[in-house]
Design a protein around this motif. Structure first.
Motif, short mmCIF file in Angstrom:
data_model
loop_
_atom_site.label_atom_id
_atom_site.label_comp_id
_atom_site.label_asym_id
_atom_site.label_seq_id
_atom_site.Cartn_x
_atom_site.Cartn_y
_atom_site.Cartn_z
N TRP A 55 0.81 -1.23 0.00
CA TRP A 55 0.00 0.00 0.00
C TRP A 55 0.83 1.25 0.00
O TRP A 55 0.38 2.30 -0.48
CB TRP A 55 -1.00 -0.03 1.16
N LYS A 56 2.07 1.16 0.55
CA LYS A 56 2.95 2.34 0.46
C LYS A 56 3.17 2.68 -1.00
O LYS A 56 3.10 3.84 -1.40
CB LYS A 56 4.30 2.04 1.12
N LEU A 57 3.39 1.65 -1.81
CA LEU A 57 3.62 1.86 -3.24
C LEU A 57 2.37 2.44 -3.91
O LEU A 57 2.43 3.50 -4.57
CB LEU A 57 3.99 0.52 -3.88
N TRP A 58 1.21 1.80 -3.73
CA TRP A 58 0.01 2.21 -4.49
C TRP A 58 -0.52 3.55 -4.01
O TRP A 58 -0.90 4.39 -4.81
CB TRP A 58 -1.07 1.13 -4.42
N LEU A 59 -0.56 3.73 -2.68
CA LEU A 59 -1.03 5.04 -2.20
C LEU A 59 -0.04 6.13 -2.58
O LEU A 59 -0.43 7.25 -2.89
CB LEU A 59 -1.24 5.01 -0.69
N GLY A 60 1.25 5.77 -2.59
CA GLY A 60 2.28 6.73 -3.01
C GLY A 60 2.05 7.18 -4.44
O GLY A 60 2.05 8.39 -4.74
N ILE A 61 1.82 6.22 -5.35
CA ILE A 61 1.58 6.59 -6.75
C ILE A 61 0.28 7.38 -6.88
O ILE A 61 0.20 8.35 -7.64
CB ILE A 61 1.54 5.34 -7.66
N THR A 62 -0.73 6.97 -6.11
CA THR A 62 -2.01 7.70 -6.14
C THR A 62 -1.79 9.17 -5.81
O THR A 62 -2.25 10.07 -6.52
CB THR A 62 -2.99 7.09 -5.12
N VAL A 63 -1.05 9.41 -4.71
CA VAL A 63 -0.81 10.80 -4.28
C VAL A 63 0.01 11.54 -5.33
O VAL A 63 -0.29 12.69 -5.69
CB VAL A 63 -0.11 10.81 -2.90
N LEU A 64 1.03 10.86 -5.87
CA LEU A 64 1.86 11.51 -6.89
C LEU A 64 1.03 11.91 -8.11
O LEU A 64 1.17 13.01 -8.65
CB LEU A 64 2.99 10.57 -7.35
N LEU A 65 0.14 11.01 -8.55
CA LEU A 65 -0.70 11.33 -9.71
C LEU A 65 -1.62 12.51 -9.40
O LEU A 65 -1.83 13.39 -10.25
CB LEU A 65 -1.55 10.12 -10.10
N VAL A 66 -2.16 12.56 -8.19
CA VAL A 66 -3.02 13.68 -7.80
C VAL A 66 -2.21 14.97 -7.83
O VAL A 66 -2.66 15.99 -8.39
CB VAL A 66 -3.63 13.43 -6.41
N LEU A 67 -1.01 14.93 -7.26
CA LEU A 67 -0.17 16.13 -7.23
C LEU A 67 0.18 16.57 -8.66
O LEU A 67 0.13 17.75 -9.00
CB LEU A 67 1.10 15.88 -6.43
N PHE A 68 0.51 15.59 -9.50
CA PHE A 68 0.86 15.87 -10.88
C PHE A 68 -0.30 16.54 -11.61
O PHE A 68 -0.14 17.54 -12.32
CB PHE A 68 1.24 14.53 -11.55
N ALA A 69 -1.51 16.02 -11.42
CA ALA A 69 -2.65 16.52 -12.19
C ALA A 69 -3.22 17.82 -11.64
O ALA A 69 -3.86 18.57 -12.36
CB ALA A 69 -3.75 15.45 -12.23
N TYR A 70 -3.02 18.08 -10.36
CA TYR A 70 -3.72 19.20 -9.73
C TYR A 70 -2.86 20.36 -9.27
O TYR A 70 -3.35 21.49 -9.19
CB TYR A 70 -4.54 18.69 -8.54
N THR A 71 -1.58 20.12 -8.90
CA THR A 71 -0.83 21.16 -8.20
C THR A 71 -0.79 22.48 -8.97
O THR A 71 -1.22 23.52 -8.46
CB THR A 71 0.61 20.70 -7.92
N VAL A 72 -0.30 22.42 -10.22
CA VAL A 72 -0.11 23.68 -10.96
C VAL A 72 -1.44 24.40 -11.21
O VAL A 72 -1.58 25.58 -10.85
CB VAL A 72 0.66 23.42 -12.28
N PRO A 73 -2.46 23.73 -11.76
CA PRO A 73 -3.70 24.48 -11.99
C PRO A 73 -4.34 24.97 -10.69
O PRO A 73 -4.98 26.02 -10.67
CB PRO A 73 -4.61 23.47 -12.71
N PHE A 74 -4.17 24.23 -9.61
CA PHE A 74 -4.79 24.63 -8.35
C PHE A 74 -4.12 25.88 -7.78
O PHE A 74 -4.79 26.82 -7.33
CB PHE A 74 -4.72 23.47 -7.35
N ILE A 75 -2.79 25.90 -7.83
CA ILE A 75 -2.07 27.09 -7.37
C ILE A 75 -2.46 28.29 -8.23
O ILE A 75 -2.72 29.39 -7.74
CB ILE A 75 -0.55 26.84 -7.39
#
Lengths: 49, 547, 158
Positions: free
Chosen positions: B511-531
């Motif tokens: 789960w460290k792996l899968w939740l880690g990738i989940t969070v990374l994908l969320v950050l990738f898709a959302y960080t720039v447009p959200f800021i």
């Protein structure tokens, strides 16, 4: 010769029992449905201003 | 362990969830009937009840209450069945979760009935509902987290007791859905707690609309997968056992669930394709991610057909489609969910259209979208839940599914199929002509285009009325199975894997792996447009109560 | 992990179809400019009436731009200003809209003009009105009791 015949016979039986050709046909029906739906709406998009 | 019945105490917890779910079905179904009747133009609501109040009831009670309660009850029962009886601590947490959700539902429902919250279940700011409505919905979410915590604790306990072993498939699937739900609900919890609640209490004057919508849709799309995954769990694991076949592939089933965990969340922009304030390149990125989440559904389609074909051939079905006739069509536990699977074909095709970037302009907020999710959640998912109820309710209450009730179940499923074909079909067609969703009957000042939509609205009313009859039938079946069916043992069908030798790779439990990738994908898709959204925010919006 | 040969064939077909869809959409959006409405400009929702171009809603001819006309709409519960407008056939028009209160939809029924109108933001879409007729404008996002009464009209005339 005899051996080959025997092999052939076993082969057909196995293939009939575990064949997934119906599955392949079914999923391709699904796939074609998806493509037609998408292309249909895409042409609607192109046709409208 | 597999032959064991679900412990009666766990059964009671699950049943408590189902009572609320089916009360929600009754209320929400009635609301739906009223809506299609109003929209036919031949009927007006009595006593000054507003169309949009009824619509809010329909969305909240079916989209949030029925689904969340049923899913939590089902997942708790499935975990208890496959990983063993809950400990008393786990069960207590489950009960606290149940009561938290129930109190929250009652609060939100009260505010809707008092006409203080006619903002629909999406509660888009700056329409401003009563603070208690937001608090109520928050409690529903928090309660679901507690239910989820019980599932996580049971899973952890099982893994400790069985080192190096892959978890039971149903527990694994319940866990994936729970984890996805927890990551996703952070979004809606944030907008409610940080933005909407202080604003509705008058502590702050304005709200950032773009941020609020983005947080809502960060939650809103995984929400629909939260509905779908328990149905997939039944399709992958339960249906094979019901028909007497094996699970096609344990590993591929786990893989598809992991893909859903990864790709269900970073895709919310495909609900915001036509709105200002978001760069189109970021929209397109999330469109690509949305298309990736199609792949596990393609895998699921193959697995299901393969299960059915293998079974049908083992019963002597030959030729390309001979196996199809060998399926147990007389068994409502199979046939009703099967209707749901069929509905998912046009549902999925329509979904790909919706997510197709600029093509969304053709269908956005038209009633096509309503037609779409009445195939996904209101047919594929709900009919599967009904099919699960046919055996799970008597299993938990120590009763039997009788031949008569089984037959009623088949009639119920067929009526649903007929009613939904009319209603959803007419919605799709009218939507392509431009008819809007979420709108009371209107002739739009006699506009020629709006006149063309009316026959479709009458077809929707016909379909909706048939669906309402199917709902009454389902309520009768549920009450019978819960209270009146003859005492006995009803099986909890858990499919066994076809290739026993092939153990699921342990990487799926990392789960460290899968939740880690989940969070990374969320950050990738959302960080720039959200800021970007925060930095370039317009002046905030004041609240309005326009109903 | 074992995967049946037919499943591989199916997934290759499926993924290829998705890639074709994405390529068509991507080329249309990024090369031909058919992006969904995504204007990044903002506005003070309480000063809409005094902010250009919303201080003068309606159709206006413009010079030296990629489009011939600008068609400005102000949305508020439960009406659009202007309530009716004529557009010459074949005109290339930038449709510009914003709202003074809550979120509204701006849909010209039977066309691709369909966008969310949100307080604080300006929404834009450029298109060529190349088919004559009367087009209904309606609000397709719930905005309150009168939501379904919120309309306007575009007449595309020769």
């Amino acid at each position: 010769m005899a051996q080959t015949q025997l092999k052939n016979k076993t082969h057909t039986e196995v293939e009939d029992g575990s064949s997934l050709k119906g599955t392949l046909a079914s999923v391709f029906f699904v796939g074609i449905f998806i493509v037609l739906t998408w292309v249909g709406v895409y042409f609607l998009y192109l046709d409208r201003f | 362990m597999l032959s064991q019945k679900v412990d009666r105490r766990d059964g009671k917890l699950a049943m408590a969830h189902f009572y609320v779910a089916f009360i929600a079905l009754a209320i929400g179904g009635l609301a739906g009937l009223l809506q299609v009747l109003v929209r036919s133009g031949k009927f007006e609501l009595p006593a000054g009840i507003g169309y949009y109040q009824v619509l809010t009831v329909h969305g909240v009670v079916l989209g949030l209450v029925l689904t969340t309660f049923f899913i939590m009850g089902f997942q708790l029962a499935a975990t208890s069945k496959t990983s063993g009886t809950l400990t008393s601590k786990q069960r207590t947490i489950g009960w606290i979760g149940f009561w938290t959700m129930t109190i929250g539902t009652a609060l939100a429902a009260t505010m809707i009935l008092l006409n203080e919250a006619t903002v629909l279940y999406t509660f888009y700011a700056p329409l401003q509902a009563h603070a208690l409505y937001y608090i109520g919905l928050t409690l529903v979410i928090v309660g679901s987290w507690l239910d989820g915590a019980a599932i996580i604790m049971k899973y952890t306990e099982w893994r400790k007791a069985n080192p190096g072993q892959p978890s039971p498939l149903m527990t694994f699937m319940s866990l994936v859905n729970t984890l996805m739900w927890m990551v996703a609900t952070i979004g809606v919890a944030s907008t409610v707690l940080i933005q909407l609640l202080p604003w509705s209490l008058g502590l702050v004057e304005t709200v950032n609309v773009g941020v609020s919508r983005t947080l809502f849709w960060y939650f809103g799309h995984p929400l629909v997968y939260f509905w779908l995954l328990p149905a997939y769990m039944a399709w992958y694991v339960v249906i094979p056992k019901v028909i007497g076949a094996k699970v096609f592939s344990d590993s591929l089933a786990r893989m598809s669930f992991i893909l859903f965990l990864l790709f269900s969340i970073p895709v919310g922009f495909h609900h915001q394709l036509l709105e200002p304030g978001i760069d189109p390149a970021w929209k397109f990125l999330q469109v690509i991610l949305t298309f990736l989440v199609v792949i596990p559904s393609l895998m699921t389609a193959f697995s299901l057909f393969a299960t059915f074909e293998s079974f049908g051939r083992s019963k002597g079905g030959s030729g390309l489609f001979g196996w199809f006739k060998k399926l147990p069509w007389g068994d409502a536990r199979f046939t009703v969910p099967f209707i749901g699977m069929v509905a998912f074909i046009p549902a999925g095709a329509g979904g790909i259209v919706n997510a197709s970037h600029q093509m969304n302009q053709v269908v956005h907020n038209t009633i096509w979208v309503t037609g779409h999710f009445h195939l996904t959640v209101a047919t594929a998912v709900v009919l599967t839940f009904f099919g699960v109820s046919f055996w799970l309710v008597p299993h938990l209450t120590g009763r039997k599914l009788t031949k008569k009730i089984n037959k009623l179940g088949l009639i119920q499923g067929s009526l649903w199929a007929i009613g939904m074909t009319f209603m959803s079909g007419a919605m799709h067609a009218a939507g392509l002509l431009g008819a809007p969703r979420r709108s009371a009957y209107s002739e739009y000042g006699g506009a020629a285009q709006a006149i063309e939509w009316i026959p479709y609205q009458i077809a929707q009313a016909v379909g909706g009325s048939i669906l309402f009859i199917a709902i009454i039938l389902m309520l009768y079946i549920f009450i019978n199975l819960a209270f009146f069916a003859p005492k006995g043992e009803e099986e909890f069908p858990v499919g066994e894997v076809a290739h026993e030798a092939e153990k699921a790779p342990m990487v799926f439990e990392n789960w460290k792996l899968w939740l880690g990738i989940t969070v990374l994908l969320v950050l990738f898709a959302y960080t720039v447009p959200f800021i970007d959204m925060i930095q370039n925010a317009p002046p905030g919006a004041k609240g309005f109560k326009l109903w | 992990m074992h995967m049946h040969k037919f499943e591989k064939v199916w997934l290759i077909f499926g993924v290829a179809a998705l890639l074709v869809f994405l390529t068509v959409l991507g080329v249309s959006a990024f090369y031909l400019g058919n992006q969904p409405p995504s204007c990044l400009a903002t506005i003070d929702p309480e000063k809409v009436d005094t902010t250009a171009p919303f201080n003068e809603p309606g159709l206006k001819k413009v010079e030296g731009k990629d489009w011939d006309y600008e068609l400005v709409f102000v949305a508020q519960a439960f009406a659009y200003t202007p309530g009716e407008v004529e557009v010459p056939l074949g005109a290339k028009v930038k449709v510009i809209a914003t709202t003074k209160d809550v979120i509204h939809g701006f849909e010209v029924a039977g066309t691709n003009i369909n966008m969310m109108v949100e307080p604080g933001y300006i929404s834009e879409h450029v298109t060529v009105f190349d088919k004559p007729g009367e087009y209904l404008i309606l609000c397709n996002e719930y905005c309150g009791t009168g939501h379904h009464m919120m309309t306007s009209k575009i007449k595309v005339v020769e």
